[in-house]
Design a protein around this motif. Structure first.
Motif, PDB file in Angstrom:
ATOM      1  N   UNK A  16       0.832  -1.210   0.000  1.00  0.00           N
ATOM      2  CA  UNK A  16       0.000   0.000   0.000  1.00  0.00           C
ATOM      3  C   UNK A  16       0.870   1.265   0.000  1.00  0.00           C
ATOM      4  N   UNK A  17       2.079   1.193   0.533  1.00  0.00           N
ATOM      5  CA  UNK A  17       2.994   2.329   0.440  1.00  0.00           C
ATOM      6  C   UNK A  17       3.361   2.568  -1.026  1.00  0.00           C
ATOM      7  N   UNK A  18       3.586   1.482  -1.755  1.00  0.00           N
ATOM      8  CA  UNK A  18       3.885   1.598  -3.181  1.00  0.00           C
ATOM      9  C   UNK A  18       2.696   2.192  -3.923  1.00  0.00           C
ATOM     10  N   UNK A  19       1.486   1.769  -3.572  1.00  0.00           N
ATOM     11  CA  UNK A  19       0.291   2.295  -4.225  1.00  0.00           C
ATOM     12  C   UNK A  19       0.166   3.797  -3.997  1.00  0.00           C
ATOM     13  N   UNK A  20       0.491   4.255  -2.778  1.00  0.00           N
ATOM     14  CA  UNK A  20       0.412   5.687  -2.473  1.00  0.00           C
ATOM     15  C   UNK A  20       1.424   6.481  -3.278  1.00  0.00           C
ATOM     16  N   UNK A  21       2.572   5.890  -3.561  1.00  0.00           N
ATOM     17  CA  UNK A  21       3.568   6.566  -4.390  1.00  0.00           C
ATOM     18  C   UNK A  21       3.159   6.548  -5.862  1.00  0.00           C
ATOM     19  N   UNK A  22       2.627   5.426  -6.315  1.00  0.00           N
ATOM     20  CA  UNK A  22       2.189   5.328  -7.706  1.00  0.00           C
ATOM     21  C   UNK A  22       1.034   6.272  -7.997  1.00  0.00           C
ATOM     22  N   UNK A  23       0.236   6.593  -6.983  1.00  0.00           N
ATOM     23  CA  UNK A  23      -0.899   7.498  -7.170  1.00  0.00           C
ATOM     24  C   UNK A  23      -0.450   8.895  -7.582  1.00  0.00           C
ATOM     25  N   UNK A  24       0.826   9.210  -7.404  1.00  0.00           N
ATOM     26  CA  UNK A  24       1.356  10.514  -7.782  1.00  0.00           C
ATOM     27  C   UNK A  24       1.905  10.516  -9.209  1.00  0.00           C
ATOM     28  N   UNK A  25       1.784   9.373  -9.898  1.00  0.00           N
ATOM     29  CA  UNK A  25       2.289   9.250 -11.262  1.00  0.00           C
ATOM     30  C   UNK A  25       1.129   9.201 -12.254  1.00  0.00           C
ATOM     31  N   UNK A  26       1.418   9.563 -13.488  1.00  0.00           N
ATOM     32  CA  UNK A  26       0.435   9.401 -14.553  1.00  0.00           C
ATOM     33  C   UNK A  26       0.387   7.929 -14.957  1.00  0.00           C
ATOM     34  N   UNK A  83       5.764   8.484   0.284  1.00  0.00           N
ATOM     35  CA  UNK A  83       4.514   8.110   0.942  1.00  0.00           C
ATOM     36  C   UNK A  83       4.774   8.044   2.434  1.00  0.00           C
ATOM     37  N   UNK A  84       3.763   8.389   3.220  1.00  0.00           N
ATOM     38  CA  UNK A  84       3.868   8.281   4.668  1.00  0.00           C
ATOM     39  C   UNK A  84       2.732   7.387   5.131  1.00  0.00           C
ATOM     40  N   UNK A  85       3.016   6.545   6.118  1.00  0.00           N
ATOM     41  CA  UNK A  85       1.983   5.615   6.547  1.00  0.00           C
ATOM     42  C   UNK A  85       2.149   5.166   7.976  1.00  0.00           C
ATOM     43  N   UNK A  86       1.103   4.512   8.470  1.00  0.00           N
ATOM     44  CA  UNK A  86       1.100   3.991   9.838  1.00  0.00           C
ATOM     45  C   UNK A  86       0.919   2.486   9.793  1.00  0.00           C
TER      46      UNK A  86
END
Length: 285
Positions: free
Chosen positions: A163-173, A240-243
């Motif tokens: 999910x950290x990877x998903x949060x980073x990918x969300x910033x890409x086209x 990405x930042x997460x808990x």
């Protein structure tokens, strides 16, 4: 959060050779040694702690001391960080990360949620954890061993590694995501040739829409976790930042409350994070 050594990218700057790379990494290891040992140390102390030859440790320590990053007492034969090292790091923190903003943000997330907080970034095809504040909901023995690929090929399809990877990918086209998937293929992280990418793009689209990516405990996840995109000015790769915690979600209400709490903390620090230092702004065109 588990990380692995990241292979050097094909277009990364090259050093003078393998020995030069090893010396650079060992110098950083020596500096990091003092983050966990807040007392002056002799060469042998550092050599044994890092598992490197005493002669190599001595050469690195002498070089760092000659450059002013370490201080050295010839009587006690002990080294300690000098304030030049602190001032250098603080200068970078001020110019790229809004001063204390990131530290304060991570600390506030820890206070608000009680969970362990991680800051991660994309390093080529891998997720790398770069900061951690441990919370009461994650004992050291329960340290999760996360996949470190940004994009994984799993069950005949491509998907975000975590999910950290998903949060980073969300910033890409979507184009950038497809290019990264191709890069992952080239790195041997999945089969070459045409592959179904729709599930990957759809997964990232859901993360963009809801503003976070979460993972519940189960057979493949030892802990609950939630990650959100973190936009950092001057960053050349997504963060990405997460808990992470043993029990963060017992129902949908907990998910909404956690997402709201995380957004609130980020919003409180957003102005400081995006405030451009005057000296840096003058050099940007």
């Amino acid at each position: 959060m588990a990380t692995r050594t990241v292979p050097q990218a094909d277009n990364a700057p090259r050093s003078g050779g393998r020995n030069g790379v090893k010396s650079c990494l060992r110098a950083l290891d020596v500096i990091e040694y003092f983050t966990g040992h807040a007392v002056p140390a002799r060469t042998i102390d550092i050599s044994e702690a890092l598992g490197i030859p005493n002669s190599s440790a001595d050469e690195i320590l002498r070089t760092l001391a000659a450059s002013g990053y370490l201080s050295y007492n010839r009587v006690t034969k002990r080294y300690a960080p000098s304030y030049r090292l602190v001032a250098t790091v603080r200068g970078i923190e001020h110019g790229f990360f809004g001063g204390d903003c990131i530290h304060d943000l991570l600390t506030d997330l820890r206070v608000e949620t009680g969970a362990t907080v991680y800051l991660t970034l994309q390093n080529d095809c891998w997720v790398q954890s770069v900061a951690e504040i441990r919370g009461s909901w994650l004992a050291p023995r329960a340290e999760p061993d996360y996949p470190t690929e940004v994009i994984r090929y799993d069950h005949d399809r491509w998907r975000p590694g975590t999910n950290f990877a998903a949060a980073m990918l969300a910033q890409k086209s979507n184009v950038e995501i497809m290019e990264l998937a191709t890069r992952a293929q080239q790195m041997g992280l999945g089969p070459k040739g045409p592959a179904l990418m729709k599930s990957l793009v759809d997964h990232v689209a859901r993360t963009r829409a809801q503003g976070f990516a979460m993972c519940r405990r189960g057979d493949y996840a030892p802990v609950d976790s939630m990650a959100v995109p973190l936009h950092i000015p001057h960053a050349v790769t997504p963060y990405a930042v997460g808990v992470v915690g043993d029990t963060l979600f017992t129902g949908d209400g907990d998910v909404k409350r956690m997402a709201s709490a995380m957004r609130g903390v980020i919003a409180r620090h957003s102005e400081a994070l995006h405030r451009m230092p005057a000296r840096s702004a003058a050099g940007i065109h």
